[in-house]
Design a protein around this motif. Structure first.
Motif, mmCIF file in Angstrom:
data_model
loop_
_atom_site.group_PDB
_atom_site.id
_atom_site.type_symbol
_atom_site.label_atom_id
_atom_site.label_comp_id
_atom_site.label_asym_id
_atom_site.label_seq_id
_atom_site.Cartn_x
_atom_site.Cartn_y
_atom_site.Cartn_z
ATOM 1 N N ILE A 65 0.882 -1.166 0.000
ATOM 2 C CA ILE A 65 0.000 0.000 0.000
ATOM 3 C C ILE A 65 0.917 1.213 0.000
ATOM 4 C CG2 ILE A 65 -1.713 1.308 1.318
ATOM 5 C CD1 ILE A 65 -2.460 -1.421 2.668
ATOM 6 N N VAL A 66 0.793 2.042 -1.028
ATOM 7 C CA VAL A 66 1.639 3.235 -1.090
ATOM 8 C C VAL A 66 0.996 4.312 -0.222
ATOM 9 C CG1 VAL A 66 2.579 5.031 -2.590
ATOM 10 C CG2 VAL A 66 2.526 2.645 -3.368
ATOM 11 N N LEU A 67 1.714 4.713 0.811
ATOM 12 C CA LEU A 67 1.180 5.713 1.742
ATOM 13 C C LEU A 67 1.556 7.128 1.325
ATOM 14 C CD1 LEU A 67 1.818 3.959 5.191
ATOM 15 C CD2 LEU A 67 -0.353 4.176 3.967
ATOM 16 N N PHE A 68 2.650 7.249 0.578
ATOM 17 C CA PHE A 68 3.041 8.584 0.098
ATOM 18 C C PHE A 68 4.033 8.437 -1.053
ATOM 19 C CE2 PHE A 68 5.622 12.493 0.195
ATOM 20 C CZ PHE A 68 4.613 13.428 0.086
ATOM 21 N N ASP A 69 3.655 9.034 -2.199
ATOM 22 C CA ASP A 69 4.561 8.990 -3.354
ATOM 23 C C ASP A 69 4.940 10.387 -3.835
ATOM 24 O OD1 ASP A 69 2.320 9.946 -4.616
ATOM 25 O OD2 ASP A 69 2.127 8.269 -6.033
ATOM 26 N N GLY A 70 4.645 11.388 -3.020
ATOM 27 C CA GLY A 70 5.022 12.762 -3.367
ATOM 28 C C GLY A 70 3.899 13.544 -4.023
ATOM 29 N N SER A 71 2.813 12.863 -4.399
ATOM 30 C CA SER A 71 1.781 13.572 -5.164
ATOM 31 C C SER A 71 0.655 14.138 -4.297
ATOM 32 C CB SER A 71 1.219 12.664 -6.262
ATOM 33 O OG SER A 71 0.646 11.502 -5.693
ATOM 34 N N TRP A 76 -3.375 10.358 4.461
ATOM 35 C CA TRP A 76 -2.998 10.969 5.738
ATOM 36 C C TRP A 76 -4.041 11.962 6.219
ATOM 37 C CZ3 TRP A 76 1.459 9.190 8.043
ATOM 38 C CH2 TRP A 76 2.278 8.395 7.227
ATOM 39 N N GLU A 77 -4.002 12.217 7.513
ATOM 40 C CA GLU A 77 -4.871 13.250 8.079
ATOM 41 C C GLU A 77 -4.143 13.923 9.244
ATOM 42 O OE1 GLU A 77 -8.263 10.876 9.108
ATOM 43 O OE2 GLU A 77 -7.359 10.170 10.977
ATOM 44 N N SER A 78 -4.627 15.096 9.590
ATOM 45 C CA SER A 78 -4.089 15.812 10.750
ATOM 46 C C SER A 78 -4.489 15.051 12.005
ATOM 47 C CB SER A 78 -4.675 17.233 10.782
ATOM 48 O OG SER A 78 -4.552 17.759 12.084
ATOM 49 N N ALA A 79 -3.520 14.851 12.923
ATOM 50 C CA ALA A 79 -3.848 14.139 14.166
ATOM 51 C C ALA A 79 -4.681 15.022 15.090
ATOM 52 C CB ALA A 79 -2.561 13.693 14.861
ATOM 53 N N LYS A 80 -4.445 16.337 15.000
ATOM 54 C CA LYS A 80 -5.182 17.285 15.854
ATOM 55 C C LYS A 80 -6.636 17.366 15.429
ATOM 56 C CE LYS A 80 -1.926 20.922 17.297
ATOM 57 N NZ LYS A 80 -1.419 22.237 16.892
ATOM 58 N N ASP A 81 -6.847 17.437 14.129
ATOM 59 C CA ASP A 81 -8.197 17.668 13.620
ATOM 60 C C ASP A 81 -8.344 17.019 12.241
ATOM 61 O OD1 ASP A 81 -10.618 18.504 12.755
ATOM 62 O OD2 ASP A 81 -10.198 20.663 12.901
ATOM 63 N N PRO A 82 -8.840 15.779 12.200
ATOM 64 C CA PRO A 82 -8.947 15.067 10.925
ATOM 65 C C PRO A 82 -9.857 15.761 9.901
ATOM 66 C CG PRO A 82 -9.204 13.564 12.776
ATOM 67 C CD PRO A 82 -9.224 14.949 13.340
ATOM 68 N N THR A 250 11.801 21.016 10.625
ATOM 69 C CA THR A 250 11.293 20.795 9.265
ATOM 70 C C THR A 250 11.876 19.510 8.652
ATOM 71 O OG1 THR A 250 13.033 22.259 8.468
ATOM 72 C CG2 THR A 250 10.831 23.230 8.772
ATOM 73 N N THR A 251 11.686 18.412 9.351
ATOM 74 C CA THR A 251 12.131 17.100 8.877
ATOM 75 C C THR A 251 11.315 16.692 7.642
ATOM 76 O OG1 THR A 251 12.627 16.591 11.177
ATOM 77 C CG2 THR A 251 12.541 14.716 9.663
ATOM 78 N N GLN A 252 11.950 15.952 6.752
ATOM 79 C CA GLN A 252 11.312 15.599 5.472
ATOM 80 C C GLN A 252 11.144 14.080 5.343
ATOM 81 O OE1 GLN A 252 14.448 17.305 3.099
ATOM 82 N NE2 GLN A 252 13.806 19.414 3.535
ATOM 83 N N PHE A 253 10.082 13.679 4.655
ATOM 84 C CA PHE A 253 9.804 12.254 4.413
ATOM 85 C C PHE A 253 9.409 12.045 2.953
ATOM 86 C CE2 PHE A 253 8.802 12.829 8.931
ATOM 87 C CZ PHE A 253 9.497 11.774 9.502
ATOM 88 N N ARG A 254 9.752 10.900 2.433
ATOM 89 C CA ARG A 254 9.289 10.552 1.076
ATOM 90 C C ARG A 254 9.229 9.033 0.931
ATOM 91 N NH1 ARG A 254 14.644 11.537 -2.857
ATOM 92 N NH2 ARG A 254 15.685 9.628 -2.170
ATOM 93 N N ASN A 255 8.642 8.609 -0.180
ATOM 94 C CA ASN A 255 8.593 7.194 -0.568
ATOM 95 C C ASN A 255 8.210 6.286 0.615
ATOM 96 O OD1 ASN A 255 8.768 4.908 -2.159
ATOM 97 N ND2 ASN A 255 10.999 4.753 -1.994
ATOM 98 N N ILE A 256 6.961 6.367 0.997
ATOM 99 C CA ILE A 256 6.470 5.587 2.156
ATOM 100 C C ILE A 256 5.507 4.518 1.662
ATOM 101 C CG2 ILE A 256 5.380 5.728 4.429
ATOM 102 C CD1 ILE A 256 5.844 8.775 4.363
ATOM 103 N N TRP A 257 5.822 3.277 1.944
ATOM 104 C CA TRP A 257 4.907 2.198 1.600
ATOM 105 C C TRP A 257 4.905 1.141 2.692
ATOM 106 C CZ3 TRP A 257 7.677 -2.322 1.147
ATOM 107 C CH2 TRP A 257 8.994 -2.259 0.624
ATOM 108 N N ILE A 258 3.808 0.381 2.709
ATOM 109 C CA ILE A 258 3.612 -0.569 3.810
ATOM 110 C C ILE A 258 3.029 -1.870 3.282
ATOM 111 C CG2 ILE A 258 1.270 0.268 4.357
ATOM 112 C CD1 ILE A 258 2.113 -0.015 7.363
ATOM 113 N N ARG A 259 3.403 -2.962 3.930
ATOM 114 C CA ARG A 259 2.815 -4.270 3.637
ATOM 115 C C ARG A 259 2.295 -4.826 4.957
ATOM 116 N NH1 ARG A 259 6.114 -8.175 2.377
ATOM 117 N NH2 ARG A 259 4.564 -9.274 1.169
ATOM 118 N N PRO A 260 0.978 -4.794 5.168
ATOM 119 C CA PRO A 260 0.438 -5.442 6.372
ATOM 120 C C PRO A 260 0.816 -6.923 6.345
ATOM 121 C CG PRO A 260 -1.215 -4.062 5.295
ATOM 122 C CD PRO A 260 -0.073 -4.167 4.342
ATOM 123 N N LEU A 261 1.165 -7.456 7.508
ATOM 124 C CA LEU A 261 1.614 -8.859 7.551
ATOM 125 C C LEU A 261 0.586 -9.709 8.285
ATOM 126 C CD1 LEU A 261 5.364 -8.231 8.464
ATOM 127 C CD2 LEU A 261 4.435 -8.771 6.213
#
Ligand code: MG
Length: 261
Positions: A65-71, A76-82, A250-261
């Motif tokens: 499951i691709v969680l973030f590909d830059g587009s 995702w949602e805000s944790a404070k206020d979805p 201002t930490t940065q993240f990219r290319n996030i994917w997951i495989r539920p097991l």
């Protein structure tokens, strides 16, 4: 009477000698009458699922499951206020960047056991020291933090640097790259199991590679990765979101994917 006693002693000695010989003889043990054939230990069904790996190391395989590909922030949602738009920035259609003081963000989906790939980079301008430099984190089940920090020439407590389970397990080594380079985490996370009465049964475990180097080897997570106080498990809980921390950098993240097991 004496003769009977001697006879009994001799019989006991003979029996124990036979038993000794049986245990320590070099003769092979008696085998079942059915001879073993190679195919008797071969399992064919069901066939193992085929997964197509990504083109390059770190690319999502076909069943992820691709969680973030830059587009976009669709996963995702805000944790404070979805109900509001995700307050962090997407830059160059490539990576997300923490917007300081806007709060954590979290996945819309919930996860338990999983394989997660995520890449991170320190802020472009390396400033701050110790926990104040490039601090963020990845919270499994919204509770157990794998630390993200700019640990390049930046000392802090060893169980709080990049690759640490925060204040729980120091990483085995520090293979961090410089602040202008991207780091990769490849993680296998096993969720905790709870008894019916809500008490912990099996603690969570985690294996982490940073930039291809093992930094957590099936480590036991001892409970909530608190900033203050000893780590204990909360009441039983099930699958939950994965959250990314806003720690004011201002930490940065990219290319996030997951495989539920
Ligand atoms: Mg953190």
């Amino acid at each position: 009477m004496k003769k009977i006693k001697i006879a009994l002693a001799l019989a006991a000695f003979t029996l124990s000698s036979a038993s000794f010989a049986q245990h320590y003889s070099s003769e092979p043990p008696k085998v079942s009458p059915m001879p073993m054939k190679p195919e008797m230990t071969e399992i064919w069904e069901p066939e193992v699922a085929v997964v197509t790996p990504g083109k390059n190391l770190g690319d999502a395989p076909s069943d992820a499951i691709v969680l973030f590909d830059g587009s976009n922030f669709n996963q995702w949602e805000s944790a404070k206020d979805p109900s509001i738009a995700v307050p962090w920035d997407i830059i160059d259609g490539d990576y997300m960047q923490v917007k300081p003081n806007s709060g954590n963000i979290q996945t819309k989906m919930k996860f338990g056991d999983c394989q997660l790939h995520i890449e991170f980079s320190a802020p472009d301008d390396a400033k701050g020291v110790s926990q104040g430099r490039g601090n963020s984190g990845i919270f499994f089940q919204n509770r157990y933090e794998l630390q993200v920090l700019d640990s390049y020439h930046n000392r802090t407590y060893r169980n709080g640097q990049a690759g640490a389970i925060y204040k729980d397990h120091a990483p085995l080594v520090n293979p961090i790259k410089g602040p202008l380079e991207w780091n990769k985490y490849d993680i296998v996370y096993t969720a905790p199991r709870f008894k019916e009465n809500g008490q912990i049964d099996y603690p969570a475990r985690i294996t982490v590679f940073m930039n291809g180097v093992l930094v957590q080897n099936n480590a036991t997570i001892n409970g909530l990765t608190l900033y203050i106080g000893l780590h204990n498990y909360p009441e039983a809980h099930g699958e939950d979101v994965i959250s990314l921390q806003d720690h004011g950098n201002t930490t940065q993240f990219r290319n996030i994917w997951i495989r539920p097991l």
